[in-house]
Enzyme design. Structure first.
Site, PDB file in Angstrom:
ATOM      1  N   GLY A   1      -5.619  -5.718  10.178  1.00  0.00           N
ATOM      2  CA  GLY A   1      -4.589  -6.424  10.955  1.00  0.00           C
ATOM      3  C   GLY A   1      -3.700  -5.224  12.242  1.00  0.00           C
ATOM      4  O   GLY A   1      -2.324  -6.002  12.650  1.00  0.00           O
TER       5      GLY A   1
ATOM      6  N   ARG B   1      20.669  -9.074  39.637  1.00  0.00           N
ATOM      7  CA  ARG B   1      22.070  -7.996  40.001  1.00  0.00           C
ATOM      8  C   ARG B   1      21.930  -7.117  40.846  1.00  0.00           C
ATOM      9  O   ARG B   1      20.616  -6.814  41.925  1.00  0.00           O
ATOM     10  CB  ARG B   1      21.437  -7.148  38.992  1.00  0.00           C
TER      11      ARG B   1
ATOM     12  N   GLY C   1      24.202  -0.249  31.886  1.00  0.00           N
ATOM     13  CA  GLY C   1      25.164  -0.601  31.491  1.00  0.00           C
ATOM     14  C   GLY C   1      24.899  -1.781  30.161  1.00  0.00           C
ATOM     15  O   GLY C   1      24.975  -2.057  29.332  1.00  0.00           O
TER      16      GLY C   1
ATOM     17  N   GLU D   1       1.578   0.105  10.154  1.00  0.00           N
ATOM     18  CA  GLU D   1       0.547   0.373  10.052  1.00  0.00           C
ATOM     19  C   GLU D   1      -0.201   0.792  10.118  1.00  0.00           C
ATOM     20  O   GLU D   1      -1.331   0.178  11.873  1.00  0.00           O
ATOM     21  CB  GLU D   1       0.230  -1.202   9.980  1.00  0.00           C
TER      22      GLU D   1
ATOM     23  N   LEU E   1       0.926  -1.148  -0.190  1.00  0.00           N
ATOM     24  CA  LEU E   1       0.289  -0.158   0.073  1.00  0.00           C
ATOM     25  C   LEU E   1       0.560   1.350  -0.273  1.00  0.00           C
ATOM     26  O   LEU E   1       0.816   2.022  -0.771  1.00  0.00           O
ATOM     27  CB  LEU E   1      -0.961   0.091   1.537  1.00  0.00           C
ATOM     28  N   SER E   2       2.118   1.694   0.698  1.00  0.00           N
ATOM     29  CA  SER E   2       2.618   2.339   1.116  1.00  0.00           C
ATOM     30  C   SER E   2       3.180   2.926  -0.149  1.00  0.00           C
ATOM     31  O   SER E   2       4.010   1.665  -0.546  1.00  0.00           O
ATOM     32  CB  SER E   2       3.762   2.838   1.721  1.00  0.00           C
ATOM     33  N   GLU E   3       3.532   4.052  -0.648  1.00  0.00           N
ATOM     34  CA  GLU E   3       4.724   4.268  -1.681  1.00  0.00           C
ATOM     35  C   GLU E   3       5.728   6.148  -1.119  1.00  0.00           C
ATOM     36  O   GLU E   3       6.064   6.734  -0.213  1.00  0.00           O
ATOM     37  CB  GLU E   3       3.244   5.165  -2.838  1.00  0.00           C
TER      38      GLU E   3
END
Lengths: 379, 246
Positions: free
Chosen positions: A242, A268, A340, A363, A125-127
């Site tokens: 979707g 930790r 980190g 989407e 779909l996307s252009e």
């Protein structure tokens, strides 16, 4: 009101969890680092029935409900969001689109191999200049009597290289605007189709994303989906469903990051105790858990509506918008809790954070979801 | 050839185990197919799919109705039918006695049990069942093959393995190596599982010979002690005098 999953739904969740933990964990870091498409995992998930989960057994699918689909995508995305998006595009865009709106020829020829996982599909779909504003399709499909001639370029196409079946939207009647758009099922190896380079993405690096160019591509008339001019409506209907897949994927990313942060916080030590015993960490985890639970419930609500054949537009937009936004927040906090270590690759949370970002974009961006939701508020 | 796989319903192996007296606190516990039994089902399925002459795979469990989801998992993996003996598995002999009734009522050539169950680790039911039935029994089995219609069994022995050719009917207790990974049920298997037969049998009278009088959880592991890379003497001293391992 009943929040209890059925025995089958629990079993499907467990099957997806077992596969993800046992198989995907082994090579997810390598696939991310080197942008390797998970070919063997796609094949294995196809054999288990995850690529045609909601497709009717009549066409080789598993015939599951949308709730099961949400649970499965979440479990896969906890470990590997790239594979989850491959599943989502195949299930809720391509398969759903063909099963619901395709003709018998299209179902027989294209849906069967897609539903049993022997081939996968892509949704185009996307252009380059039509992302959120999908009404302005520049790709054209000119009616030549006994065939359509397609020209144009599609962008950001998930599964572009690995798919064998494309669902393509293109403008046939420019004067009619969105009502002049058609949808087609197109075989990738049709002459005139070429791919741009593999996009070097921030996250979801194991899914293959390309632009796709169409140059005088002849498409048989029987490959048009629905009536003339149905393409835009078709695309919007598919995207509504979707979004449940992407919302579930985002929830899975958040949930995976939360799991890792909980585990790390109990291992930790700092200032003489496990960091979980510091309120600043414990409260962070509590807030993350609330968000994950909310996102999960929004996904299930949208899936439940879909299973009841009720309108999912607002619910799926809410689920997608919220889940994507909290995936970004939760993954970022998971990195913070890891300190980190969270910033290096082998602890996975930095990858989840990179992957979360895309769920706010594709989407339908979070902003587009808010347009859908706000418009629904005043209907 | 018909195969019966005896399946235990056990807490997930990542469960944080708590007891109230001698009773396991079951709240929040997720129940699973005993991992060794899951591998036994997997191997039985592999034999059936290989065309080696397996006609039917049945799973049997001694347990109350709450074990049925675990049994459905076995059916979803691909077993053909299931039999539940409606009773708590009170001890190994009681359980073996119930399973013996299942075996008598069926027509099984190969009976597979996991080497041990992940809950009470008794390592007894397979051997007791074979004794009650008067069948041959092989323990510590790491491979089951069917060659020209005959069973070939690998059994782990100290420092090596024995390869046995055994007549049926036979009870084997399987362990590591029997299958690589447990079979993950496919969607279709999950949907078919509910429609497969799960027969419930009333228990027979059987003696219970053991009673748990006390449960003691393993001691918590002590913290890791780190030594400076230069302090070899200190490490050796600790290994000899504190850990008593050298």
């Amino acid at each position: 009101m009943n929040f209890e999953l059925t025995e089958e739904q629990k079993m499907i969740r467990q099957a997806a969890r077992d596969y993800a933990r046992r198989e995907l964990t082994k090579d997810v870091l390598e696939r991310d680092e080197n942008a390797i498409f998970p070919t063997h995992h796609v094949k294995a998930l196809g054999e288990l029935g995850f690529l045609g989960m909601m497709t009717s057994p009549e066409y080789g699918g598993s015939g599951m409900d949308a709730v099961s689909y949400v649970l499965a995508i979440e479990e896969i995305a906890k470990i590997d969001a790239s594979l989850a998006v491959i599943m989502s595009v195949n299930n809720s865009l391509v398969n759903y689109g063909l099963e619901t709106f395709g003709n018998d020829f299209q179902k027989d020829k294209y849906l069967r191999p897609l539903a049993d996982g022997t081939s996968i599909g892509a949704f185009l779909l996307s252009e380059p200049e039509a992302g959120s504003d999908a009404t302005h399709q520049r790709t054209t499909a000119v009616d030549k009597g006994d065939y359509y001639l397609v020209n144009g370029t599609k962008n950001w196409i998930t599964n572009a290289n690995s798919a064998s079946t494309y669902i393509v939207m293109a403008q046939t009647h420019a004067d009619k605007g969105p009502r002049g758009i058609n949808a087609f099922v197109i075989e990738k190896n049709t002459p005139g189709i070429s791919l741009g380079p593999h996009e070097n993405k921030m996250g979801m690096r194991s899914s293959d994303t390309h632009s796709v160019m169409f140059t005088d591509v002849k498409i048989p008339k029987e490959n048009r989906i629905g009536e003339d001019g149905f393409g835009f409506k078709f695309a919007m209907k598919l995207l509504s469903g979707g979004r449940i897949g992407i919302a579930s994927q985002a929830t899975g990313i958040a949930s995976g990051a939360l799991d890792l942060a909980i585990k790390y916080s109990q291992e930790r030590k700092a200032f003489g105790t496990e960091i979980f015993n510091h309120q600043s960490v414990a409260f962070k985890l509590a807030e993350m858990a609330i968000k994950v639970e909310n996102a999960h419930n929004l996904c299930l609500k949208a899936a439940w509506l879909k299973d009841q054949h009720k309108n999912t537009d607002m619910a799926s937009a809410m689920a997608k918008c919220y889940a994507a936004d909290i995936a970004m927040e939760v993954a970022t906090e998971a990195v913070q809790i890891h300190g980190g270590y969270g910033y290096v690759k082998e602890y996975h949370v930095e990858r989840l954070m990179r992957e979360a970002k895309l769920t706010q974009i594709y989407e339908g961006t979070s902003e587009i979801q808010k347009i859908v939701i706000s418009r629904a508020l005043i209907k | 050839m018909n195969i019966l796989v005896c399946v235990s319903n056990v807490p997930d192996t990542t469960t944080k185990v708590k007891f109230n007296g001698t009773q396991l606190v079951t709240e929040g516990v997720q129940w699973i197919v005993n991992p060794w039994d899951e591998l036994a089902i997997t191997r039985a399925l592999e034999l059936k799919e290989s065309g080696a002459g397996v006609d039917k795979i049945t799973i049997a469990t001694v347990g109350l109705v709450g074990v049925e989801p675990t049994m459905r998992k076995g059916l979803a993996m691909g077993a053909d039918d299931a039999i539940r003996v409606d009773s708590d598995p009170k001890d190994a002999f009681y359980t073996a006695s119930q399973l013996a009734e299942v075996v008598k009522a069926g027509n099984y050539d190969l009976i597979m049990t996991g080497f041990e169950s992940a809950d009470y680790n008794g390592i007894s039911v397979g051997a007791m069942l074979s004794e009650l039935m008067g069948y041959a029994s092989v323990g510590a089995v790491s491979a089951v093959n069917i060659i020209d219609g005959k069973l070939q069994i690998d059994r782990e022995i100290d420092g090596g393995k024995e390869v046995l050719s055994v007549e049926t009917p036979l009870v084997v207790s399987v362990q590591k190596g029997i299958a690589i990974d447990p079979r993950i049920p496919a969607m279709r298997g999950i949907m078919m599982a509910r429609r497969k037969p799960l027969k419930v049998l009333a228990p027979v009278d059987a003696d219970v010979y053991t009673e748990i009088v006390e449960i003691e959880l393993p001691k918590a592991k002590s913290a890791v002690k780190l030594f400076d890379a230069e302090d070899v003497a200190g490490l050796v001293d600790a290994l000899r005098n504190e850990a008593n391992v050298i």
